[in-house]
Design an enzyme around this catalytic site. Structure first.
Site, short mmCIF file in Angstrom:
data_model
loop_
_atom_site.label_atom_id
_atom_site.label_comp_id
_atom_site.label_asym_id
_atom_site.label_seq_id
_atom_site.Cartn_x
_atom_site.Cartn_y
_atom_site.Cartn_z
N ASP A 26 -9.87 5.95 -0.72
CA ASP A 26 -8.86 7.02 -1.58
C ASP A 26 -9.84 7.41 -2.57
OD1 ASP A 26 -9.19 4.83 -3.13
OD2 ASP A 26 -7.06 4.43 -3.34
N GLU A 53 -10.54 -4.65 -0.86
CA GLU A 53 -9.97 -4.89 -2.37
C GLU A 53 -10.93 -4.83 -3.62
OE1 GLU A 53 -6.59 -6.11 -2.58
OE2 GLU A 53 -6.30 -7.79 -1.36
N GLY A 86 10.42 7.45 -6.05
CA GLY A 86 9.91 8.63 -5.87
C GLY A 86 9.37 8.62 -4.49
N CYS A 116 -14.89 1.44 -12.71
CA CYS A 116 -15.35 2.85 -12.59
C CYS A 116 -14.03 3.53 -12.74
CB CYS A 116 -15.98 2.96 -11.03
SG CYS A 116 -17.14 4.45 -11.29
N GLN A 148 0.83 7.08 -5.09
CA GLN A 148 1.43 7.76 -6.08
C GLN A 148 2.24 6.77 -7.27
OE1 GLN A 148 0.77 11.09 -5.39
NE2 GLN A 148 1.13 11.10 -2.96
N GLU A 174 0.89 -1.33 -0.01
CA GLU A 174 -0.11 -0.08 -0.11
C GLU A 174 1.09 1.34 0.08
OE1 GLU A 174 -3.04 0.30 -0.62
OE2 GLU A 174 -3.48 -1.94 -0.42
N TYR A 213 -5.91 5.95 5.30
CA TYR A 213 -6.08 4.90 4.09
C TYR A 213 -5.28 3.65 4.48
CZ TYR A 213 -5.80 2.50 -0.49
OH TYR A 213 -5.95 1.93 -1.34
FE1 SF4 Z 1 -19.35 3.51 -11.79
FE2 SF4 Z 1 -20.88 2.78 -13.71
FE3 SF4 Z 1 -20.50 1.31 -11.54
FE4 SF4 Z 1 -21.92 3.54 -11.27
S1 SF4 Z 1 -22.50 1.66 -12.57
S2 SF4 Z 1 -20.25 2.52 -9.95
S3 SF4 Z 1 -20.71 4.90 -12.78
S4 SF4 Z 1 -18.82 1.86 -13.26
#
Ligand code: SF4
Length: 347
Positions: free
Chosen positions: A141, A186, A84, A196, A45, A40, A123
């Site tokens: 995060d 996870e 880094g 997402c 970064q 982690e 976190y």
């Molecule tokens: Fe993200 Fe789409 Fe899942 Fe909603 S449905 S959490 S916008 S990937």
């Protein structure tokens, strides 16, 4: 549905989805507190693909808290070279020493105790406590905030600390414990990294939350999360002096505090002195010529660098003088100066 009801339904779906579709990564096999902690910290970064070889090398050489607590700082920085943000490595060692002293060499299991160690914030404490110890503790995060902001159509600025606090509280109220805590933490991370996603359209068709997600339901997932614009970075024009005497080059160690603390560098300074000014400062120079330009972007500042190669008849005091092979083998030079490491290696 209320926000709380959506979160309550979403968390088990995320855990189930993760259990069946997770990517295999080295730190996910045998997730002990030590292994999760190191991964982690490295992943802060830094991209997953870049971390993998560092993680394997680090674990092979420093397999447990005792080894980390005892490692020489130079060796530690060498293992970290290229990742880094070197204060992360120093804090790892400091924390390991405290774990040896105060916790009998075993990382503590609760988020509150983990947070008492240097370099471990909310976190990382949440990640270690839930993934390795099965505690009911979320790790929030940017990835997790983005998923939640879209799921709930939150209009709150995700860069505001109040938003993070409120989202953490909401998750904590519904977070599972035991193996499900690990799967949920996870899973949230994985969902934010692979489905997402931050740039480009989220892959809602693949998402286990699509039936619950408000933003996806309204066809406006890309409007979220709401974010205040970042402050512009300060630009610093710097001059890097590659001072050479025979086959030795001048290097010096940076201050123990601040940016790139304790790392080794070629002498460099703010500003862009011209050839006449440099000739006046180094009247003994046998030759003096401009060389590579380079740019490095830190979080709050950008270095725009121009190099000068200056050949001297004698070594100047105040520097360590080393061959290019010696510098590469024994000194931790930050990635920001890698262009100039390359220049001296080619001479
Ligand atoms: Fe993200 Fe789409 Fe899942 Fe909603 S449905 S959490 S916008 S990937």
């Amino acid at each position: 549905m209320t926000d709380a009801a959506i979160v309550q339904e979403a968390l088990p779906r995320i855990g189930d989805w993760y259990a069946s579709s997770r990517r295999v990564l080295p730190w996910r096999e045998d997730p002990t507190p030590y292994r999760v902690w190191i991964s982690e910290i490295m992943l802060q970064q830094t991209r997953i693909e870049a971390v993998i070889p560092y993680y394997s090398r680090f674990l092979a050489e420093l397999p447990d808290v005792a080894a980390l607590a005892a490692v020489e700082e130079d060796r530690l920085l060498k293992l970290w070279e290229g990742l880094g943000y070197y204060s992360r490595a120093r804090n790892l060692k400091k924390a390991a020493q405290l774990v040896m002293r105060d916790f009998g060499g075993e990382l503590p299991r609760t988020a509150a105790e983990l947070r008492s160690l240097p370099g471990i914030g909310d976190y990382t404490a949440g990640a270690v406590a839930s993934i390795a110890c099965g505690q009911s503790e979320p790790a929030v995060d940017g990835n997790v905030l983005r998923v939640l902001a879209r799921l709930l159509e939150s209009e709150d600025d995700i860069l505001a600390s109040g938003t993070k606090k409120a989202m953490t509280k909401l998750l904590r109220e519904h977070y599972p414990s035991g193996e499900a805590a690990a799967l949920t933490t996870e899973g949230l991370m994985e969902l934010g990294e692979t489905v997402c996603i931050p740039n480009g359209a989220p892959k809602c068709a693949l998402c286990p939350l699509r039936q619950l997600c408000r933003a996806a339901g309204h066809g406006r997932a890309e409007r979220y999360p709401v974010k205040s614009p970042p402050r512009p970075r300060r630009v610093e024009e710097r001059t890097v002096l590659l001072l050479r005497c025979g086959d030795h080059w001048a290097i010096r160690q940076r201050e123990k505090k601040g940016l790139l603390a304790g790392l080794w560098e070629f002498p460099n300074e703010l500003g862009r002195p011209g050839e006449a000014e440099l000739r006046a400062r180094f009247p003994q120079a046998l030759s003096l010529a401009p060389c590579a330009e380079a740019k490095h972007v830190f979080t709050h500042v950008e270095w725009h660098m121009r190099g000068w190669r200056i050949e001297l008849p004698r070594e100047l005091p105040g520097f360590v003088w080393e061959t290019s092979e010696g510098i590469r083998a024994r000194y931790s030079v930050p990635t920001a100066l890698k262009t100039y490491l390359k220049v001296i290696s080619e001479q």
